[in-house]
Scaffold this motif. Structure first.
Motif, PDB file in Angstrom:
ATOM      1  N   LEU A  46      -0.355  13.723 -12.375  1.00 35.00           N
ATOM      2  CA  LEU A  46       0.504  14.366 -12.564  1.00 35.00           C
ATOM      3  C   LEU A  46       1.325  14.088 -14.069  1.00 35.00           C
ATOM      4  CD1 LEU A  46       2.740  15.911 -10.222  1.00 35.00           C
ATOM      5  CD2 LEU A  46       0.739  17.016 -10.381  1.00 35.00           C
ATOM      6  N   ILE A  47       0.987  12.767 -14.762  1.00 35.11           N
ATOM      7  CA  ILE A  47       1.160  12.703 -15.889  1.00 35.11           C
ATOM      8  C   ILE A  47       0.334  12.327 -16.512  1.00 35.11           C
ATOM      9  CG2 ILE A  47       2.897  10.551 -17.069  1.00 35.11           C
ATOM     10  CD1 ILE A  47       4.408   9.624 -15.016  1.00 35.11           C
ATOM     11  N   TRP A  48      -0.546  11.787 -16.167  1.00 36.24           N
ATOM     12  CA  TRP A  48      -2.370  11.354 -17.009  1.00 36.24           C
ATOM     13  C   TRP A  48      -2.748  13.053 -17.025  1.00 36.24           C
ATOM     14  CZ3 TRP A  48      -4.125   7.509 -12.243  1.00 36.24           C
ATOM     15  CH2 TRP A  48      -3.611   6.166 -13.187  1.00 36.24           C
ATOM     16  N   MET A  49      -2.024  13.884 -16.242  1.00 31.19           N
ATOM     17  CA  MET A  49      -3.325  14.996 -16.286  1.00 31.19           C
ATOM     18  C   MET A  49      -1.995  15.933 -17.516  1.00 31.19           C
ATOM     19  SD  MET A  49      -5.017  16.648 -13.075  1.00 31.19           S
ATOM     20  CE  MET A  49      -3.477  17.280 -12.357  1.00 31.19           C
ATOM     21  N   ILE A  50      -0.460  15.698 -17.399  1.00 30.22           N
ATOM     22  CA  ILE A  50       0.264  16.323 -18.113  1.00 30.22           C
ATOM     23  C   ILE A  50      -0.199  15.964 -19.778  1.00 30.22           C
ATOM     24  CG2 ILE A  50       2.846  16.887 -18.598  1.00 30.22           C
ATOM     25  CD1 ILE A  50       2.980  17.766 -15.439  1.00 30.22           C
ATOM     26  N   PHE A  55       1.035  -0.945   0.220  1.00 30.84           N
ATOM     27  CA  PHE A  55       0.286   0.062   0.202  1.00 30.84           C
ATOM     28  C   PHE A  55       0.582   1.040  -0.270  1.00 30.84           C
ATOM     29  CE2 PHE A  55      -2.979   3.236   2.207  1.00 30.84           C
ATOM     30  CZ  PHE A  55      -3.629   3.025   1.195  1.00 30.84           C
ATOM     31  N   ILE A  56       2.285   1.480   0.397  1.00 30.34           N
ATOM     32  CA  ILE A  56       3.043   2.515   0.545  1.00 30.34           C
ATOM     33  C   ILE A  56       3.418   2.531  -0.532  1.00 30.34           C
ATOM     34  CG2 ILE A  56       4.713   3.524   1.747  1.00 30.34           C
ATOM     35  CD1 ILE A  56       4.365   2.092   4.472  1.00 30.34           C
ATOM     36  N   PRO A  57       3.830   2.318  -1.298  1.00 33.48           N
ATOM     37  CA  PRO A  57       4.350   2.058  -2.563  1.00 33.48           C
ATOM     38  C   PRO A  57       3.428   2.961  -3.263  1.00 33.48           C
ATOM     39  CG  PRO A  57       5.439   0.095  -1.859  1.00 33.48           C
ATOM     40  CD  PRO A  57       3.988   1.194  -0.963  1.00 33.48           C
ATOM     41  N   GLU A  58       1.961   2.395  -3.201  1.00 32.22           N
ATOM     42  CA  GLU A  58       1.210   3.363  -3.905  1.00 32.22           C
ATOM     43  C   GLU A  58       0.473   4.195  -3.966  1.00 32.22           C
ATOM     44  OE1 GLU A  58      -0.769   2.125  -6.495  1.00 32.22           O
ATOM     45  OE2 GLU A  58       0.347   0.067  -6.691  1.00 32.22           O
ATOM     46  N   LEU A  59       0.513   4.592  -2.870  1.00 29.03           N
ATOM     47  CA  LEU A  59       0.375   5.645  -1.992  1.00 29.03           C
ATOM     48  C   LEU A  59       1.779   7.292  -2.642  1.00 29.03           C
ATOM     49  CD1 LEU A  59      -0.815   5.405   1.696  1.00 29.03           C
ATOM     50  CD2 LEU A  59      -1.763   6.379  -0.423  1.00 29.03           C
ATOM     51  N   LEU A  60       2.865   6.471  -2.816  1.00 21.66           N
ATOM     52  CA  LEU A  60       3.809   7.396  -3.043  1.00 21.66           C
ATOM     53  C   LEU A  60       3.581   7.685  -4.884  1.00 21.66           C
ATOM     54  CD1 LEU A  60       7.222   6.153  -1.217  1.00 21.66           C
ATOM     55  CD2 LEU A  60       5.722   7.964  -0.546  1.00 21.66           C
ATOM     56  N   PHE A  61       3.415   6.544  -5.258  1.00 23.04           N
ATOM     57  CA  PHE A  61       3.577   6.844  -6.925  1.00 23.04           C
ATOM     58  C   PHE A  61       2.327   7.204  -7.248  1.00 23.04           C
ATOM     59  CE2 PHE A  61       6.683   3.746  -6.763  1.00 23.04           C
ATOM     60  CZ  PHE A  61       8.047   4.429  -6.450  1.00 23.04           C
ATOM     61  N   LEU A  62       1.133   7.303  -6.673  1.00 25.87           N
ATOM     62  CA  LEU A  62      -0.078   7.799  -7.099  1.00 25.87           C
ATOM     63  C   LEU A  62       0.135   9.420  -7.415  1.00 25.87           C
ATOM     64  CD1 LEU A  62      -2.931   7.262  -7.286  1.00 25.87           C
ATOM     65  CD2 LEU A  62      -3.868   8.022  -5.227  1.00 25.87           C
TER      66      LEU A  62
END
Length: 53
Positions: free
Chosen positions: A38-42, A26-33
């Motif tokens: 941002l990538i999906w919006m840019i 769960f922690i890596p998901e919170l870090l990379f979300l």
């Protein structure tokens, strides 16, 4: 009969090992979300700007 019920109850409990496994995933998901968001919006904005020019 009682032994079977006790074994079932013990096996269905949420253990510390289960908690640690959940946390490690769960922690890596919170870090990379936020980075993914941002990538999906840019990307669409970059494509829109490149299509305009």
């Amino acid at each position: 009969m009682k032994r079977r019920k006790l074994r079932r109850r013990e096996s269905e409990r949420y253990r510390i090992i289960d908690f640690l496994a959940d946390v490690t995933f769960f922690i890596p998901e919170l870090l990379f979300l936020p980075i993914r968001l941002l990538i999906w919006m840019i990307r669409p904005l970059a494509r829109l700007i490149s299509d305009i020019f």
